[in-house]
Structure formats: structure tokens, C-alpha cells
Motif scaffolding. Structure first.
Motif, PDB file in Angstrom:
ATOM      1  N   ALA A 268       0.838  -1.208   0.000  1.00  0.00           N
ATOM      2  CA  ALA A 268       0.000   0.000   0.000  1.00  0.00           C
ATOM      3  C   ALA A 268       0.869   1.253   0.000  1.00  0.00           C
ATOM      4  O   ALA A 268       0.565   2.230  -0.696  1.00  0.00           O
ATOM      5  CB  ALA A 268      -0.928   0.000   1.204  1.00  0.00           C
ATOM      6  N   ASP A 269       1.969   1.237   0.773  1.00  0.00           N
ATOM      7  CA  ASP A 269       2.878   2.385   0.793  1.00  0.00           C
ATOM      8  C   ASP A 269       3.506   2.600  -0.584  1.00  0.00           C
ATOM      9  O   ASP A 269       3.636   3.738  -1.055  1.00  0.00           O
ATOM     10  CB  ASP A 269       3.984   2.164   1.830  1.00  0.00           C
ATOM     11  N   GLU A 270       3.896   1.503  -1.230  1.00  0.00           N
ATOM     12  CA  GLU A 270       4.491   1.608  -2.561  1.00  0.00           C
ATOM     13  C   GLU A 270       3.474   2.150  -3.559  1.00  0.00           C
ATOM     14  O   GLU A 270       3.803   2.985  -4.408  1.00  0.00           O
ATOM     15  CB  GLU A 270       5.002   0.242  -3.013  1.00  0.00           C
ATOM     16  N   ARG A 271       2.252   1.690  -3.433  1.00  0.00           N
ATOM     17  CA  ARG A 271       1.197   2.178  -4.337  1.00  0.00           C
ATOM     18  C   ARG A 271       0.957   3.662  -4.128  1.00  0.00           C
ATOM     19  O   ARG A 271       0.787   4.420  -5.090  1.00  0.00           O
ATOM     20  CB  ARG A 271      -0.087   1.375  -4.091  1.00  0.00           C
ATOM     21  N   TRP A 272       0.953   4.096  -2.878  1.00  0.00           N
ATOM     22  CA  TRP A 272       0.754   5.516  -2.570  1.00  0.00           C
ATOM     23  C   TRP A 272       1.889   6.342  -3.171  1.00  0.00           C
ATOM     24  O   TRP A 272       1.655   7.412  -3.754  1.00  0.00           O
ATOM     25  CB  TRP A 272       0.705   5.712  -1.061  1.00  0.00           C
ATOM     26  N   SER A 273       3.130   5.856  -3.041  1.00  0.00           N
ATOM     27  CA  SER A 273       4.284   6.584  -3.580  1.00  0.00           C
ATOM     28  C   SER A 273       4.182   6.712  -5.099  1.00  0.00           C
ATOM     29  O   SER A 273       4.451   7.781  -5.661  1.00  0.00           O
ATOM     30  CB  SER A 273       5.589   5.877  -3.198  1.00  0.00           C
ATOM     31  N   ARG A 274       3.793   5.615  -5.758  1.00  0.00           N
ATOM     32  CA  ARG A 274       3.644   5.668  -7.215  1.00  0.00           C
ATOM     33  C   ARG A 274       2.554   6.660  -7.601  1.00  0.00           C
ATOM     34  O   ARG A 274       2.695   7.413  -8.567  1.00  0.00           O
ATOM     35  CB  ARG A 274       3.308   4.284  -7.772  1.00  0.00           C
ATOM     36  N   ARG A 275       1.471   6.636  -6.863  1.00  0.00           N
ATOM     37  CA  ARG A 275       0.347   7.532  -7.171  1.00  0.00           C
ATOM     38  C   ARG A 275       0.754   8.994  -6.980  1.00  0.00           C
ATOM     39  O   ARG A 275       0.384   9.863  -7.781  1.00  0.00           O
ATOM     40  CB  ARG A 275      -0.842   7.176  -6.282  1.00  0.00           C
ATOM     41  N   GLN A 276       1.523   9.259  -5.907  1.00  0.00           N
ATOM     42  CA  GLN A 276       1.997  10.617  -5.680  1.00  0.00           C
ATOM     43  C   GLN A 276       2.930  11.071  -6.791  1.00  0.00           C
ATOM     44  O   GLN A 276       2.869  12.214  -7.254  1.00  0.00           O
ATOM     45  CB  GLN A 276       2.718  10.700  -4.328  1.00  0.00           C
ATOM     46  N   GLN A 277       3.818  10.168  -7.235  1.00  0.00           N
ATOM     47  CA  GLN A 277       4.757  10.501  -8.305  1.00  0.00           C
ATOM     48  C   GLN A 277       4.013  10.823  -9.603  1.00  0.00           C
ATOM     49  O   GLN A 277       4.332  11.793 -10.290  1.00  0.00           O
ATOM     50  CB  GLN A 277       5.748   9.346  -8.517  1.00  0.00           C
ATOM     51  N   LEU A 278       3.017   9.994  -9.922  1.00  0.00           N
ATOM     52  CA  LEU A 278       2.235  10.243 -11.133  1.00  0.00           C
ATOM     53  C   LEU A 278       1.470  11.560 -11.030  1.00  0.00           C
ATOM     54  O   LEU A 278       1.373  12.305 -12.014  1.00  0.00           O
ATOM     55  CB  LEU A 278       1.258   9.086 -11.369  1.00  0.00           C
TER      56      LEU A 278
END
Length: 378
Positions: A268-278
Motif C-alpha cells: 500500500a505504501d508503494e502504491r501511494w508513492s507511485r500515485r503521488q509521483q504520477l
């Protein structure tokens, strides 16, 4: 901000008797009490009763919220439609717990937010969530999994705690389940990661012929007992109980992917980071697009302004003579365009001299001079 608390209890399976309503009225003189509900809000004081005890004695659903950030919802179901052991498998922490009486199992779900609630109108929340109880009664285990996920989100489980069986349909929650997710502030990234191991939900609508064949397999005494229960009207979950038996436990859940609480949190943390980057990339691209559009529009304005500088300086003079704030602001905008045109055409010094003359001529207009200073003109 003043203190605010909201309590709502609902009786679904059986209405409150007149005796029960009097018992509740003795504990609250201002609550709204009917044969199916108890609703009250407090800006001082508190409920003179224990919601846990009330759930055991009177009600099938309970919702509480306070403007300091506490959200709580509890649901009661007969043990005939929800096995206490199944509930305990998913409700494993402070955020989600369960307990059983002789006749019922009760789920109690909590969410805390230290920032509190700016808006804390309690009306409507429980009505939106309540149908999820009926879904659970017919074997839909998604609500239970959401309870377990709430414990994971609040770091109440060890990282190596194994995931319980994952029910189908997590990626396509019902409206009431989505309302529960929102009320409990369940992390959307954690939910999306969990849903990756969930199979699609299959519509279970057996034909009348299929149901008839199954009913014929039931022993005659059991069928007689079911008809009596139906006619007495003392079991509102009879249909749910029969459907759960018909479909069997295996149809309501899959085995999942054998993940742990820690793995879900990390994903979930990795998904959040990817979403923030996008999101940052999209924002940067949009900012660049706006800047290009603004530059093109500005260049178009300057091209239209070229050759008309003297007329525009006269317009500036007229605007300033009005001594109105809006005219001052319009004059500053026009001067900024004239400066940009002068910079582009190599006439910056001539523009500077004209602005100095303008400032000297209007030295007794502090409002205008302040605008010129803020626009860096002079």
C-alpha cells in the motif's frame, strides 16, 4: 470548536416493546425514541448508558461519531447466520472486535482521526451503511474482511500475521460497503492492494427448479419447523439462513494469496508513492502547459500592442487621473505589458525614464506608487 457527539441505534429484526421504550426514555428525556430507533446528540453531557449493553439487549445496529474524530459502528446478527468463530477470525484488534451472546454475534468497528471532523452531522450515515448487515447475513464476507483490514491499517497486528480468507468482490464493493469504507476512513491504497487477490463476485441466483430440488432433500421435520418459524414471524433472517446453507461456505470466500499484514502495508505504501509521483508528473505537465499558453497569449498581446505605445501611455494617464482603485489596477497591467514590449524590442531604458517621470508627476498618490512598487515598475 464546541463538543459534539451523535448516537444512533436501530432495531431491525424486532421492534422495541413499549417496556423497552420506557426503559430507554428513563435514561434520556430528549432523545428521539421510536419502536425502531434511538437518536440523540450531545453538545454537553453524554449518553447515560453503555452502547455495548444496549446492543446486546435492544438494537441491531449502532453508529457514533464525535467531532474530535471518533467514528464507531456496530452490527448485531443472529448466530444462525453469522458464526461467532468466523467473526472472530476477522475482528482481531481494537479497531475491530466481536463478541457473542447466546443468540447473537456483535461486530464493533472503530476509527480515530486526531484532526477531528470539521463537519459532524450524524444524519444519514447509518442508513447508508445498514444494508451491509443484510449482505453479511446472506454470506457476503466482504464486510468482515474490511474489519480485518482496518486493524492492519491501524498497525494492530504483527507484520507476519497471515491474511484470513479473501472474499470475492473486494474490487467492486456494494454501495453500503463503500459507505462503511468512507465512514471508517479505510485507506484506499490498502484496499486496492487487498483487492488484487480477490476474485470477481459471482451472481448467485439459483433457478426455482434448483431450489426445489434442494428443498426436497431436507428432512420432513426440518421443513415443518421452517414453515412454523416463517408463519410465527419470529425469525427475520430465515431467508438469509437458508440461502447461506444452500450456497455453502465455500462459495463465499477464496483462499487469498497467503499474504501477511506487513506485506499488505508495504504494498500500500508503494502504491501511494507511485500515485503521488504520477500526480506530481501530471501537475508539472499541466503547469508547463499553462505557462506555454500564458506565454503565447502574452506574446499575442504584445504583438497587438506594438506600434500603439503612445496611445497606450495616454490610456495609462487617463486611468490614473480617475483616482479609482480598479483603474489603477488596470493601468498597472497595461504598464507591465508595455515594459515587456520594451524589453523585447530593446527600449527598456526609454520605458524606465517614462515610468520615472510618471512617478514624479504622481508623487502624492501613495496608493498608485505602492502598486508600481509591487509590480517592480520604477
Amino acid at each position: 470548536m464546541s463538543e459534539y457527539q451523535y448516537y444512533e441505534f436501530v432495531a431491525v429484526d424486532r421492534p422495541l416493546t413499549s417496556v423497552q421504550q420506557r426503559e430507554l426514555r428513563a435514561l434520556s428525556t430528549r432523545a428521539r425514541i421510536t419502536s425502531s430507533s434511538f437518536v440523540n446528540d450531545y453538545q454537553w453531557g453524554d449518553l447515560k448508558g453503555d452502547p455495548r449493553e444496549w446492543m446486546q439487549r435492544y438494537f441491531d445496529a449502532f453508529l457514533y461519531l464525535a467531532n474530535w474524530g471518533t467514528h464507531r459502528v456496530a452490527l448485531r446478527l443472529p448466530v444462525a447466520v453469522l458464526d461467532p468463530g468466523t467473526a472472530a477470525e476477522y475482528c482481531v484488534g481494537k479497531s475491530a472486535c466481536s463478541w457473542a451472546t447466546r443468540t447473537h454475534v456483535i461486530l464493533d468497528l472503530h476509527s480515530e482521526d486526531e484532526d477531528g471532523d470539521e463537519e459532524y452531522d450524524g444524519g444519514g450515515h447509518l442508513a447508508a451503511i445498514l444494508p451491509a448487515r443484510a449482505e453479511l447475513a446472506v454470506g457476503d464476507r466482504r464486510l468482515l474482511y474490511l474489519a480485518w483490514l482496518l486493524c492492519v491499517q491501524n498497525r494492530e497486528l504483527a507484520d507476519d500475521e497471515p491474511e484470513p480468507p479473501v472474499p470475492p468482490g473486494l474490487g467492486d464493493l456494494s454501495g453500503p460497503q463503500r459507505a462503511l469504507v468512507d465512514f471508517l476512513r479505510l485507506d484506499p491504497d490498502l484496499l486496492d492492494v487487498a483487492a488484487e487477490a480477490s476474485t470477481p463476485l459471482k451472481k448467485q441466483t439459483p433457478s426455482a427448479a434448483t431450489l426445489l430440488r434442494w428443498v426436497k432433500t431436507l428432512p420432513e421435520p426440518e421443513k415443518n419447523d421452517l414453515v412454523v418459524r416463517l408463519m410465527r414471524g419470529d425469525d427475520s433472517h430465515l431467508r438469509s439462513e437458508l440461502l447461506a446453507r444452500f450456497h455453502g461456505p465455500a462459495s463465499n470466500e477464496s483462499t487469498g494469496a497467503g499474504r501477511t499484514a506487513g506485506e499488505l502495508l508495504a504494498a500500500a505504501d508503494e502504491r501511494w508513492s507511485r500515485r503521488q509521483q504520477l500526480a506530481q508528473q501530471r501537475e508539472a505537465a499541466e503547469r508547463e502547459r499553462r505557462e506555454r499558453a500564458a506565454a503565447a497569449a502574452r506574446e499575442q498581446r504584445l504583438n497587438a500592442l506594438a506600434g500603439r505605445q503612445e496611445q497606450e501611455w495616454q490610456r495609462v494617464a487617463v486611468m490614473i487621473e480617475t483616482k479609482r482603485r480598479k483603474e489603477y489596477d488596470a493601468a498597472i497591467v497595461l504598464l507591465c505589458d508595455l515594459k515587456a514590449l520594451a524589453d523585447r524590442d530593446g527600449d527598456a531604458e526609454a520605458f524606465r525614464q517614462r515610468v520615472l517621470q510618471l512617478r514624479e508627476r504622481h508623487a502624492r498618490k501613495p496608493s498608485l506608487l505602492d502598486r508600481l512598487d509591487r509590480a517592480r515598475l520604477g
